[in-house]
Design a protein around this motif. Structure first.
Motif, PDB file in Angstrom:
ATOM      1  N   GLN A 104       0.823  -1.213   0.000  1.00  0.00           N
ATOM      2  CA  GLN A 104       0.000   0.000   0.000  1.00  0.00           C
ATOM      3  C   GLN A 104       0.854   1.258   0.000  1.00  0.00           C
ATOM      4  O   GLN A 104       0.511   2.249  -0.649  1.00  0.00           O
ATOM      5  CB  GLN A 104      -0.925   0.020   1.218  1.00  0.00           C
ATOM      6  CG  GLN A 104      -2.042  -0.987   1.156  1.00  0.00           C
ATOM      7  CD  GLN A 104      -2.869  -1.020   2.425  1.00  0.00           C
ATOM      8  OE1 GLN A 104      -2.478  -0.471   3.455  1.00  0.00           O
ATOM      9  NE2 GLN A 104      -4.016  -1.673   2.348  1.00  0.00           N
ATOM     10  N   LYS A 105       1.970   1.220   0.705  1.00  0.00           N
ATOM     11  CA  LYS A 105       2.838   2.396   0.796  1.00  0.00           C
ATOM     12  C   LYS A 105       3.514   2.741  -0.526  1.00  0.00           C
ATOM     13  O   LYS A 105       4.001   3.854  -0.695  1.00  0.00           O
ATOM     14  CB  LYS A 105       3.893   2.190   1.887  1.00  0.00           C
ATOM     15  CG  LYS A 105       3.302   2.241   3.280  1.00  0.00           C
ATOM     16  CD  LYS A 105       4.358   2.032   4.337  1.00  0.00           C
ATOM     17  CE  LYS A 105       3.724   2.082   5.711  1.00  0.00           C
ATOM     18  NZ  LYS A 105       4.716   1.861   6.775  1.00  0.00           N
ATOM     19  N   LYS A 106       3.543   1.821  -1.471  1.00  0.00           N
ATOM     20  CA  LYS A 106       4.119   2.081  -2.786  1.00  0.00           C
ATOM     21  C   LYS A 106       3.189   2.898  -3.672  1.00  0.00           C
ATOM     22  O   LYS A 106       3.607   3.432  -4.686  1.00  0.00           O
ATOM     23  CB  LYS A 106       4.421   0.759  -3.500  1.00  0.00           C
ATOM     24  CG  LYS A 106       5.507  -0.064  -2.865  1.00  0.00           C
ATOM     25  CD  LYS A 106       5.723  -1.326  -3.666  1.00  0.00           C
ATOM     26  CE  LYS A 106       6.898  -2.127  -3.104  1.00  0.00           C
ATOM     27  NZ  LYS A 106       7.225  -3.267  -3.975  1.00  0.00           N
ATOM     28  N   VAL A 107       1.918   2.968  -3.313  1.00  0.00           N
ATOM     29  CA  VAL A 107       0.902   3.595  -4.157  1.00  0.00           C
ATOM     30  C   VAL A 107       0.730   5.065  -3.790  1.00  0.00           C
ATOM     31  O   VAL A 107       0.513   5.415  -2.630  1.00  0.00           O
ATOM     32  CB  VAL A 107      -0.446   2.852  -4.027  1.00  0.00           C
ATOM     33  CG1 VAL A 107      -1.477   3.455  -4.978  1.00  0.00           C
ATOM     34  CG2 VAL A 107      -0.277   1.359  -4.281  1.00  0.00           C
ATOM     35  N   LYS A 108       0.834   5.919  -4.791  1.00  0.00           N
ATOM     36  CA  LYS A 108       0.649   7.363  -4.626  1.00  0.00           C
ATOM     37  C   LYS A 108      -0.177   7.871  -5.809  1.00  0.00           C
ATOM     38  O   LYS A 108      -0.278   7.215  -6.841  1.00  0.00           O
ATOM     39  CB  LYS A 108       1.996   8.091  -4.645  1.00  0.00           C
ATOM     40  CG  LYS A 108       3.043   7.544  -3.713  1.00  0.00           C
ATOM     41  CD  LYS A 108       2.963   8.172  -2.372  1.00  0.00           C
ATOM     42  CE  LYS A 108       4.111   7.709  -1.489  1.00  0.00           C
ATOM     43  NZ  LYS A 108       3.689   7.036  -0.306  1.00  0.00           N
ATOM     44  N   LYS A 109      -0.711   9.063  -5.653  1.00  0.00           N
ATOM     45  CA  LYS A 109      -1.337   9.736  -6.789  1.00  0.00           C
ATOM     46  C   LYS A 109      -0.254  10.571  -7.462  1.00  0.00           C
ATOM     47  O   LYS A 109       0.537  11.238  -6.787  1.00  0.00           O
ATOM     48  CB  LYS A 109      -2.504  10.588  -6.334  1.00  0.00           C
ATOM     49  CG  LYS A 109      -3.702   9.719  -5.929  1.00  0.00           C
ATOM     50  CD  LYS A 109      -4.856  10.506  -5.394  1.00  0.00           C
ATOM     51  CE  LYS A 109      -5.492  11.350  -6.457  1.00  0.00           C
ATOM     52  NZ  LYS A 109      -6.638  12.127  -5.938  1.00  0.00           N
ATOM     53  N   ILE A 110      -0.203  10.530  -8.775  1.00  0.00           N
ATOM     54  CA  ILE A 110       0.880  11.188  -9.502  1.00  0.00           C
ATOM     55  C   ILE A 110       0.936  12.685  -9.224  1.00  0.00           C
ATOM     56  O   ILE A 110       2.015  13.263  -9.142  1.00  0.00           O
ATOM     57  CB  ILE A 110       0.809  10.888 -11.017  1.00  0.00           C
ATOM     58  CG1 ILE A 110       2.130  11.291 -11.674  1.00  0.00           C
ATOM     59  CG2 ILE A 110      -0.412  11.541 -11.661  1.00  0.00           C
ATOM     60  CD1 ILE A 110       2.319  10.734 -13.066  1.00  0.00           C
ATOM     61  N   MET A 111      -0.202  13.322  -9.019  1.00  0.00           N
ATOM     62  CA  MET A 111      -0.203  14.770  -8.788  1.00  0.00           C
ATOM     63  C   MET A 111       0.368  15.137  -7.419  1.00  0.00           C
ATOM     64  O   MET A 111       0.653  16.305  -7.170  1.00  0.00           O
ATOM     65  CB  MET A 111      -1.605  15.346  -8.976  1.00  0.00           C
ATOM     66  CG  MET A 111      -2.073  15.323 -10.427  1.00  0.00           C
ATOM     67  SD  MET A 111      -0.966  16.163 -11.587  1.00  0.00           S
ATOM     68  CE  MET A 111      -1.237  17.873 -11.090  1.00  0.00           C
ATOM     69  N   ASP A 112       0.576  14.152  -6.559  1.00  0.00           N
ATOM     70  CA  ASP A 112       1.229  14.413  -5.276  1.00  0.00           C
ATOM     71  C   ASP A 112       2.671  14.873  -5.465  1.00  0.00           C
ATOM     72  O   ASP A 112       3.285  15.397  -4.543  1.00  0.00           O
ATOM     73  CB  ASP A 112       1.207  13.158  -4.391  1.00  0.00           C
ATOM     74  CG  ASP A 112      -0.198  12.792  -3.917  1.00  0.00           C
ATOM     75  OD1 ASP A 112      -1.112  13.631  -4.041  1.00  0.00           O
ATOM     76  OD2 ASP A 112      -0.365  11.652  -3.433  1.00  0.00           O
ATOM     77  N   PHE A 113       3.215  14.684  -6.662  1.00  0.00           N
ATOM     78  CA  PHE A 113       4.592  15.074  -6.953  1.00  0.00           C
ATOM     79  C   PHE A 113       4.700  16.484  -7.530  1.00  0.00           C
ATOM     80  O   PHE A 113       5.788  16.916  -7.888  1.00  0.00           O
ATOM     81  CB  PHE A 113       5.251  14.060  -7.895  1.00  0.00           C
ATOM     82  CG  PHE A 113       5.580  12.769  -7.213  1.00  0.00           C
ATOM     83  CD1 PHE A 113       6.809  12.579  -6.608  1.00  0.00           C
ATOM     84  CD2 PHE A 113       4.636  11.754  -7.133  1.00  0.00           C
ATOM     85  CE1 PHE A 113       7.113  11.398  -5.956  1.00  0.00           C
ATOM     86  CE2 PHE A 113       4.923  10.564  -6.483  1.00  0.00           C
ATOM     87  CZ  PHE A 113       6.164  10.389  -5.884  1.00  0.00           C
ATOM     88  N   VAL A 114       3.569  17.180  -7.621  1.00  0.00           N
ATOM     89  CA  VAL A 114       3.570  18.550  -8.129  1.00  0.00           C
ATOM     90  C   VAL A 114       3.534  19.502  -6.943  1.00  0.00           C
ATOM     91  O   VAL A 114       2.523  19.561  -6.226  1.00  0.00           O
ATOM     92  CB  VAL A 114       2.371  18.813  -9.065  1.00  0.00           C
ATOM     93  CG1 VAL A 114       2.354  20.265  -9.525  1.00  0.00           C
ATOM     94  CG2 VAL A 114       2.408  17.865 -10.258  1.00  0.00           C
ATOM     95  N   PRO A 115       4.624  20.238  -6.716  1.00  0.00           N
ATOM     96  CA  PRO A 115       4.629  21.191  -5.600  1.00  0.00           C
ATOM     97  C   PRO A 115       3.482  22.202  -5.756  1.00  0.00           C
ATOM     98  O   PRO A 115       3.247  22.726  -6.839  1.00  0.00           O
ATOM     99  CB  PRO A 115       5.984  21.889  -5.721  1.00  0.00           C
ATOM    100  CG  PRO A 115       6.836  20.966  -6.530  1.00  0.00           C
ATOM    101  CD  PRO A 115       5.891  20.249  -7.454  1.00  0.00           C
ATOM    102  N   GLY A 116       2.766  22.402  -4.689  1.00  0.00           N
ATOM    103  CA  GLY A 116       1.683  23.376  -4.694  1.00  0.00           C
ATOM    104  C   GLY A 116       0.372  22.868  -5.253  1.00  0.00           C
ATOM    105  O   GLY A 116      -0.624  23.591  -5.240  1.00  0.00           O
ATOM    106  N   ALA A 117       0.345  21.633  -5.755  1.00  0.00           N
ATOM    107  CA  ALA A 117      -0.914  21.079  -6.257  1.00  0.00           C
ATOM    108  C   ALA A 117      -1.857  20.855  -5.089  1.00  0.00           C
ATOM    109  O   ALA A 117      -1.434  20.497  -3.988  1.00  0.00           O
ATOM    110  CB  ALA A 117      -0.678  19.775  -7.001  1.00  0.00           C
ATOM    111  N   GLN A 118      -3.119  21.056  -5.341  1.00  0.00           N
ATOM    112  CA  GLN A 118      -4.123  20.833  -4.308  1.00  0.00           C
ATOM    113  C   GLN A 118      -4.089  19.365  -3.892  1.00  0.00           C
ATOM    114  O   GLN A 118      -4.014  18.468  -4.741  1.00  0.00           O
ATOM    115  CB  GLN A 118      -5.499  21.191  -4.849  1.00  0.00           C
ATOM    116  CG  GLN A 118      -6.607  21.037  -3.836  1.00  0.00           C
ATOM    117  CD  GLN A 118      -7.943  21.485  -4.415  1.00  0.00           C
ATOM    118  OE1 GLN A 118      -7.995  22.215  -5.386  1.00  0.00           O
ATOM    119  NE2 GLN A 118      -9.006  21.036  -3.795  1.00  0.00           N
TER     120      GLN A 118
END
Length: 155
Positions: A104-118
């Motif tokens: 589970q810890k391997k899974v992220k949303k790709i937009m989490d890598f955009v600084p300042g993204a909501q």
């Protein structure tokens, strides 16, 4: 080597673009990153990326025409270090298949890598919107820049 898997619904629009973008960025910076993509559904397994994704990638100097869609499987948790979902629905579908907390810890949303993204931002599915492919490309390009910074240990 860092192994990254991009995941959307059908693996013909968003995740092939994300794969192509990250592959190009990693190669240009000589980073050991292996990238693949998959879909949470089986609808397009074996198909080429959507022609609009291929066109959009080509407009940015990328060739994603050799990719083929495949369905995400639980084995992907063993094969990849980072599994990036394009939206909340795909994120939830992936997590349902996770065998344990480590997976589970391997899974992220790709937009989490955009600084300042909501927080919780999604990459919209452009399948039903011919004009949406360029916007999706731009979002994924920003996210892949963040992924590269993460791989290099900068964030």
């Amino acid at each position: 080597m860092k192994r990254v898997l991009m995941v959307c619904l059908g693996n013909i629009c968003r995740s092939p673009l994300a794969q192509g973008i990250l592959e190009a960025k990693a190669a240009s910076q000589h980073l050991a990153v292996e990238v693949d993509s998959a879909g949470t559904s089986h609808w397009h397994a074996g198909e080429k990326p959507d022609p609009r994704s291929v066109y959009t990638a080509a407009q940015h100097g990328l060739d994603i025409s050799g990719q083929r869609a495949r369905q995400f499987t639980p084995n992907d948790f063993r094969s990849y270090d980072l599994i990036l979902a394009m939206d909340q629905s795909n994120y939830d579908d992936i997590l349902r298949l996770a065998p344990d907390e480590t997976a589970q810890k391997k899974v992220k949303k790709i937009m989490d890598f955009v600084p300042g993204a909501q927080a919780g931002s999604n990459v919209p599915d452009p399948y039903w919107d011919d004009d949406g492919f360029e916007k999706v490309y731009e979002m994924l390009d920003q996210a892949c820049e963040g992924i590269i910074r993460s791989v290099r240990g900068e964030i």
